[in-house]
Scaffold this motif. Structure first.
Motif, PDB file in Angstrom:
ATOM      1  N   GLU A 159       0.836  -1.207   0.000  1.00  0.00           N
ATOM      2  CA  GLU A 159       0.000   0.000   0.000  1.00  0.00           C
ATOM      3  C   GLU A 159       0.874   1.262   0.000  1.00  0.00           C
ATOM      4  O   GLU A 159       0.653   2.195  -0.760  1.00  0.00           O
ATOM      5  N   LEU A 160       1.904   1.261   0.862  1.00  0.00           N
ATOM      6  CA  LEU A 160       2.782   2.427   0.976  1.00  0.00           C
ATOM      7  C   LEU A 160       3.544   2.675  -0.329  1.00  0.00           C
ATOM      8  O   LEU A 160       3.703   3.813  -0.771  1.00  0.00           O
ATOM      9  N   HIS A 161       4.001   1.595  -0.960  1.00  0.00           N
ATOM     10  CA  HIS A 161       4.738   1.673  -2.230  1.00  0.00           C
ATOM     11  C   HIS A 161       3.923   2.455  -3.263  1.00  0.00           C
ATOM     12  O   HIS A 161       4.422   3.391  -3.913  1.00  0.00           O
ATOM     13  N   LEU A 162       2.635   2.096  -3.406  1.00  0.00           N
ATOM     14  CA  LEU A 162       1.789   2.764  -4.397  1.00  0.00           C
ATOM     15  C   LEU A 162       1.424   4.185  -3.952  1.00  0.00           C
ATOM     16  O   LEU A 162       1.353   5.091  -4.773  1.00  0.00           O
ATOM     17  N   ASP A 163       1.212   4.356  -2.647  1.00  0.00           N
ATOM     18  CA  ASP A 163       0.902   5.699  -2.128  1.00  0.00           C
ATOM     19  C   ASP A 163       2.019   6.699  -2.448  1.00  0.00           C
ATOM     20  O   ASP A 163       1.764   7.854  -2.787  1.00  0.00           O
ATOM     21  N   ILE A 164       3.263   6.232  -2.337  1.00  0.00           N
ATOM     22  CA  ILE A 164       4.422   7.104  -2.610  1.00  0.00           C
ATOM     23  C   ILE A 164       4.395   7.560  -4.074  1.00  0.00           C
ATOM     24  O   ILE A 164       4.621   8.734  -4.375  1.00  0.00           O
ATOM     25  N   TYR A 165       4.092   6.629  -5.002  1.00  0.00           N
ATOM     26  CA  TYR A 165       4.073   7.010  -6.420  1.00  0.00           C
ATOM     27  C   TYR A 165       2.927   7.955  -6.741  1.00  0.00           C
ATOM     28  O   TYR A 165       3.075   8.876  -7.558  1.00  0.00           O
ATOM     29  N   VAL A 166       1.765   7.759  -6.101  1.00  0.00           N
ATOM     30  CA  VAL A 166       0.634   8.678  -6.314  1.00  0.00           C
ATOM     31  C   VAL A 166       1.012  10.078  -5.811  1.00  0.00           C
ATOM     32  O   VAL A 166       0.729  11.091  -6.453  1.00  0.00           O
ATOM     33  N   GLU A 167       1.700  10.120  -4.655  1.00  0.00           N
ATOM     34  CA  GLU A 167       2.122  11.401  -4.076  1.00  0.00           C
ATOM     35  C   GLU A 167       3.199  12.062  -4.955  1.00  0.00           C
ATOM     36  O   GLU A 167       3.179  13.275  -5.184  1.00  0.00           O
ATOM     37  N   ARG A 168       4.140  11.248  -5.470  1.00  0.00           N
ATOM     38  CA  ARG A 168       5.192  11.793  -6.343  1.00  0.00           C
ATOM     39  C   ARG A 168       4.595  12.368  -7.629  1.00  0.00           C
ATOM     40  O   ARG A 168       5.071  13.368  -8.157  1.00  0.00           O
ATOM     41  N   MET A 169       3.539  11.707  -8.125  1.00  0.00           N
ATOM     42  CA  MET A 169       2.885  12.183  -9.347  1.00  0.00           C
ATOM     43  C   MET A 169       2.279  13.578  -9.107  1.00  0.00           C
ATOM     44  O   MET A 169       2.335  14.461  -9.964  1.00  0.00           O
TER      45      MET A 169
END
Length: 595
Positions: free
Chosen positions: A348-358
């Motif tokens: 979950e955290l892995h994907l959250d980081i990419y959404v935030e980076r986007m």
């Protein structure tokens, strides 16, 4: 390998240890944060020995601890090392403080006794009761470290700039040079035969792009030169695409500053600008068609649907393609039915980081859907099949008959390959040219199981017999026959749904231990281990990923914000029978809604 002086060996440390063992990486252990309250290097060294199962001994004795941490004593040189100046750049060597003389002598004796067990030369001196010289000890530490039988332990505080020069000196003294490490590459002209990399600059160039970075000048590609040399102005051959790339600018990186260079040799790391490649790609000079062996990349365990709020933004696809090039564990695909963009990753955290980076780097706000767990389906018993595919429609029809059985693979076989197709047809009952069609039909069946529509794993299909028609049989007919036979056999094989099981490590103050244990039990977790360290407790458990959503919020509220957890994929395991029924019912309802 960096460890915390308070937390010691954590779940991420164990992950790093596993990667080091997989790629045969020798290690120096560095206990950081020696200035933190509760710093206890002796306990951390004990954890390295017991939890990571590798002999370890300290080369440093700390001078003071916590707020009073001043520097370290080098056990081999028998000198106190202090870092003075604004950033600890002035290294001052002094005599060992009087109150530490006995402690340093004991640390040296312990180092000798640990080395005696892993190094023959020191072992002989130990048996003869001869005291080894400092040079003999340094040589033994180097031999045992390179052989991966021992790890020297150093100490310091990175934020206070203490002990860092000693660590860099130890890297030079005890870790292998490029000529002492065996690296391999695959010869693409000779069926991927394994070749040794020759780490000398007079050989043909072979380099690996191991990291990508988006900078103000475009994509910055970090390359490790394994063989030969790379010069400014020369052309490099990109093995995966077959394209030639001109090296217009070559830089050597020093943290975030760059130094322009004209050439780099074997064993060096450099960076290039404007090269379109992905992480893990190989570059050569064109004379050799070889590829460096790729890293082990685990399958993703969680997926999210992702929709940009601004549909006309070009940055959305730009960001996704860049993230995929940077990180091989991050996958993107478009769902054929819903037409939604699906991103998949390791948690979950892995994907959250990419959404935030986007949002932060590309100014693209996205709406995420409910996380989808990567379930799998499997057979649990042997099931025979005998299926005939017949279709007549004026002119040549379709005919194919397949007979055989499916059976589950063992856990050991699953490690090597997730599924297997075996052709045991004798006597030509199924002509040889149609066997490939049968295998394609089996692979078609694996893509989507009949219970919840997720891929099928852990199944062996054995084709024993069949029948063909001289006119009506075709590869397509046998492909469809095998596909339908596999679906029928799966229904009869007592199928089970598998879900990702995660190793979860929770650390929280001791007074919240009851809350932590009850929260894991509530999520159907199996507690593996609980360790109490002074005023903190660490709980290790195996919990289904499907039950872990929203856990970070629950943990924070249950521990007054003091608890933290990490999780890592372990394996796929069967779901409980009641959960399986719920998942099947939800899938059937979803299919009914589409109709």
């Amino acid at each position: 390998m960096v460890l915390c002086s308070v937390s010691g060996v954590q779940s991420q440390t164990i992950t790093v240890d596993r990667q080091m063992r997989r790629y045969n990486v020798p290690r120096i252990s560095f206990i950081n944060k020696m200035d933190r309250a509760g710093a206890n290097p002796a306990r951390i060294i004990d954890q390295i020995r017991t939890k990571l199962k590798i002999p370890a001994a300290a080369l440093h004795v700390p001078i003071g601890a916590e707020d009073a941490f001043e520097g370290v004593v080098d056990v081999l040189a028998n000198q106190a090392v202090y870092n003075r100046g604004a950033r600890g750049e002035d290294v001052v060597y002094e005599d060992v403080p009087a109150h530490l003389v006995e402690k340093v002598r004991a640390a040296r004796e312990e180092l000798v006794s640990v080395l005696a067990e892993v190094d023959d030369e020191i072992g002989e001196l130990f048996i003869e009761d001869t005291t080894p010289t400092t040079e003999q000890l340094r040589a033994a530490v180097r031999r045992a470290t390179i052989a991966r039988r021992f790890t020297p332990v150093l100490m310091g505080s990175a934020i206070k700039d203490k002990g860092i020069q000693s660590l860099l000196n130890a890297v030079i003294s005890y870790l292998p040079t490029p000529t002492e490490v065996r690296n391999t590459m695959l010869d693409l002209n000779n069926g991927e035969a394994v070749l040794d990399v020759v780490p000398y600059s007079n050989q043909p160039f072979v380099g690996l792009a191991f990291k990508l970075e988006e900078g103000k000048y475009g994509q910055l590609t970090y390359i490790r030169v394994y063989q030969g040399s790379l010069e400014k102005g020369q052309f490099a051959h990109h093995v995966r695409s077959g394209k030639k790339v001109k090296i217009s600018r070559l830089v050597r990186m020093h943290s975030n500053s760059m130094e322009d260079v004209d050439s780099v040799g074997a064993g060096e790391i450099c960076a290039l600008f404007g090269v379109d490649c992905a992480s893990g790609d190989t570059f050569t000079d064109g004379r050799t068609n070889c590829s460096m062996s790729t890293m082990f990349v685990p399958e993703p365990v969680i997926s999210l649907s992702l929709t940009p709020k601004d549909k006309n933004s070009t940055n959305f696809s730009k960001a996704l393609s860049r993230f995929q090039r940077e990180d091989p564990t991050f996958r993107v695909h478009v769902d054929a039915e819903s037409k939604q963009t699906i991103i998949s990753g390791m948690g979950e955290l892995h994907l959250d980081i990419y959404v935030e980076r986007m949002r932060r780097e590309y100014h693209v706000d996205c709406v995420t859907g409910k996380p989808q767990v990567a379930f799998r389906e499997t057979a649990t018993s042997k099931a025979a099949f005998s299926y005939t595919h017949k279709k007549q429609s004026g002119g040549a029809g379709q005919f194919g008959r397949v007979i055989g059985y499916i059976e589950p693979l063992t856990a050991e076989e699953m490690c090597e390959q997730p599924h297997e197709f075996v052709n045991n047809v004798v006597g030509g009952t199924i002509p040889t040219q149609f066997i490939a069609g049968c295998e394609k039909g089996f692979n078609d069946g694996l893509h989507e199981g009949f219970m919840v529509g997720h891929p099928v794993v852990g199944v062996r299909m054995v084709l024993q017999d069949g029948a063909a028609h001289s006119v009506d049989s075709s590869e397509l007919a046998f492909r469809l026959a095998t596909f339908n036979a596999f679906r029928e056999a799966m229904r009869a094989s007592k199928p089970r749904i598998l879900e990702p099981l995660m190793t979860v490590e929770v650390s929280a103050p001791v007074e919240f231990q009851g809350n932590v244990l009850s929260s894991i039990n509530k999520r159907k977790g199996l507690i593996i281990d609980t360790v109490t360290q002074e005023d903190y407790c660490v709980v290790v458990a195996e919990v289904p990923l499907n039950n872990m959503f929203g856990y970070s919020t629950e943990l924070r509220s249950g521990t007054q914000g003091k608890g933290e957890f990490s999780m890592e994929y372990k394996r796929h395991a069967p779901v409980l029978p009641d959960v399986q029924e719920e998942l099947i019912a939800a899938h059937q309802k979803k299919l009914a809604e589409k109709k």
